[in-house]
Design an enzyme around this catalytic site. Sequence first.
Site, mmCIF file in Angstrom:
data_model
loop_
_atom_site.group_PDB
_atom_site.id
_atom_site.type_symbol
_atom_site.label_atom_id
_atom_site.label_comp_id
_atom_site.label_asym_id
_atom_site.label_seq_id
_atom_site.Cartn_x
_atom_site.Cartn_y
_atom_site.Cartn_z
ATOM 1 N N SER A 124 -10.698 -3.503 2.645
ATOM 2 C CA SER A 124 -11.338 -2.196 2.290
ATOM 3 C C SER A 124 -12.730 -2.374 1.599
ATOM 4 O O SER A 124 -12.985 -3.509 1.156
ATOM 5 C CB SER A 124 -10.434 -1.158 1.506
ATOM 6 O OG SER A 124 -10.484 -2.111 0.084
ATOM 7 N N ASP A 184 -0.875 -1.019 3.095
ATOM 8 C CA ASP A 184 -1.118 -1.487 2.224
ATOM 9 C C ASP A 184 -0.192 -1.564 1.029
ATOM 10 O O ASP A 184 0.034 -2.716 0.131
ATOM 11 C CB ASP A 184 -2.540 -0.909 1.904
ATOM 12 C CG ASP A 184 -3.072 -1.660 0.780
ATOM 13 O OD1 ASP A 184 -2.941 -2.608 0.133
ATOM 14 O OD2 ASP A 184 -4.234 -1.113 0.115
ATOM 15 N N ASP A 186 -11.558 -1.845 6.932
ATOM 16 C CA ASP A 186 -10.706 -0.502 6.800
ATOM 17 C C ASP A 186 -11.676 0.427 5.914
ATOM 18 O O ASP A 186 -12.244 0.351 4.989
ATOM 19 C CB ASP A 186 -9.574 -0.956 5.767
ATOM 20 C CG ASP A 186 -8.357 0.189 5.856
ATOM 21 O OD1 ASP A 186 -8.259 0.857 6.631
ATOM 22 O OD2 ASP A 186 -7.751 0.133 4.820
HETATM 23 P P1 13P Z 1 -0.532 2.866 2.902
HETATM 24 O O1 13P Z 1 -1.081 3.386 1.357
HETATM 25 O O2 13P Z 1 0.663 3.755 3.472
HETATM 26 O O3 13P Z 1 -0.058 1.259 2.760
HETATM 27 O O4 13P Z 1 -1.509 2.767 3.900
HETATM 28 C C1 13P Z 1 -2.614 2.041 4.090
HETATM 29 C C2 13P Z 1 -3.726 2.254 4.967
HETATM 30 O O5 13P Z 1 -3.528 3.313 5.747
HETATM 31 C C3 13P Z 1 -4.838 1.473 4.735
HETATM 32 O O6 13P Z 1 -5.980 2.011 5.697
HETATM 33 O O1 G3H Z 2 -6.528 3.254 2.711
HETATM 34 C C1 G3H Z 2 -6.533 2.726 1.660
HETATM 35 C C2 G3H Z 2 -5.814 1.289 1.434
HETATM 36 O O2 G3H Z 2 -4.956 1.353 0.829
HETATM 37 C C3 G3H Z 2 -7.124 0.472 0.690
HETATM 38 O O3 G3H Z 2 -6.984 0.778 -0.467
HETATM 39 O O4 G3H Z 2 -9.502 1.100 -1.353
HETATM 40 O O5 G3H Z 2 -7.928 0.701 -3.062
HETATM 41 O O6 G3H Z 2 -8.392 -1.124 -1.264
HETATM 42 P P1 G3H Z 2 -8.220 0.210 -1.669
HETATM 43 ZN ZN ZN Z 3 -6.088 4.231 5.597
#
Ligand code: 13P
Ligand code: G3H
Ligand code: ZN
Length: 309
Positions: free
Chosen positions: A50, A256, A82
Amino acid sequence: MPLVTTKEMFEKAKEGKYAIGAFNVNNMEIIQGVINAATKEQSPVIMQMSPSAIKYAGIDYLMSMTKVAIDNSNVPVAIHLDHGTDFDICKQCIDAGFTSVMIDGSKHEYNENIELTKKVVEYAHSKGVVVEAELGKLAGIEDDINVSEGDASFTDPDQALEFIQKTGCDSLAVAIGTSHGAYKFKGTPNLRFDILEKIVEKTNGFPIVLHGASSVIPEYLQMCNEYGGNIPGAQGIPNDMLLKAGQMGVVKVNMDTDIRLAMTASIRKFLAEHLDTVDVRGYLGEARDLIEQMVINKIRNTLGSNNKI
Ligand code: 13P
Ligand code: G3H
Ligand code: ZN
């Protein structure tokens, strides 16, 4: 095995009615846990980062570590951005060697989402990189964007085909009732499989992505709470629903929270049981092993992507 795009992975997954796990990586231990699991299970895998992971670790560190992981494995791996928030972060990742990026224009109005996605697709495709886009809005927190339940909206199946055609994206993240984080449902879990069915039908089997797909594994939740944590009432997606989604046309499943939970539970337990330790390799090593075990279970029992290279 060379770094690959998700194109072939998704085609095979669709045909075989299984899904590819996309795991968020933030540091070396997570990268190693994920690649070890994929290698042992001979499963294709997506390592995704991310913008806040990139801010935390640095794109060069994450890229270098992931490339080492790929060089030491024989399974197909895609490196994916992501929830890219704008064109610049997508360009940065494409230029750094990512094979796939997500442009998340879901916070924008429909036509703006199309314009932004199209711009990213044009640049990405000129470099041989594929693009995931999002239509509809998930509830929950991702990076600094906090979408309340009231602002979340399901993907409109009638808009999906037009969106894909106008943007040229390669896969589509949809909103059917999942959300990010550890608190996905207040009561009984419910996903709108009727909407998913219509999206798959109207888009002629286009590759569909499910975000917010952690099951918030009860065993790890309990372990966190038993060793000093306080995460009451968290609930994720039941495994049978994830299996059903995979059967219906979801080819990429994003997780995640389950990694965060496994890592946190493991570290809490280790430190509570080793009060005199200061060797970080002890607790980080154990956390890495638990992540590996967790990803193996996902590959075998949720995704069905084992022995599919
Ligand atoms: P979760 O929070 O369910 O693990 O989803 C992660 C996600 O969609 C990352 O893009
Ligand atoms: O969709 C979100 C993911 O869990 C990424 O989370 O932005 O805290 O890394 P983050
Ligand atoms: Zn996501």
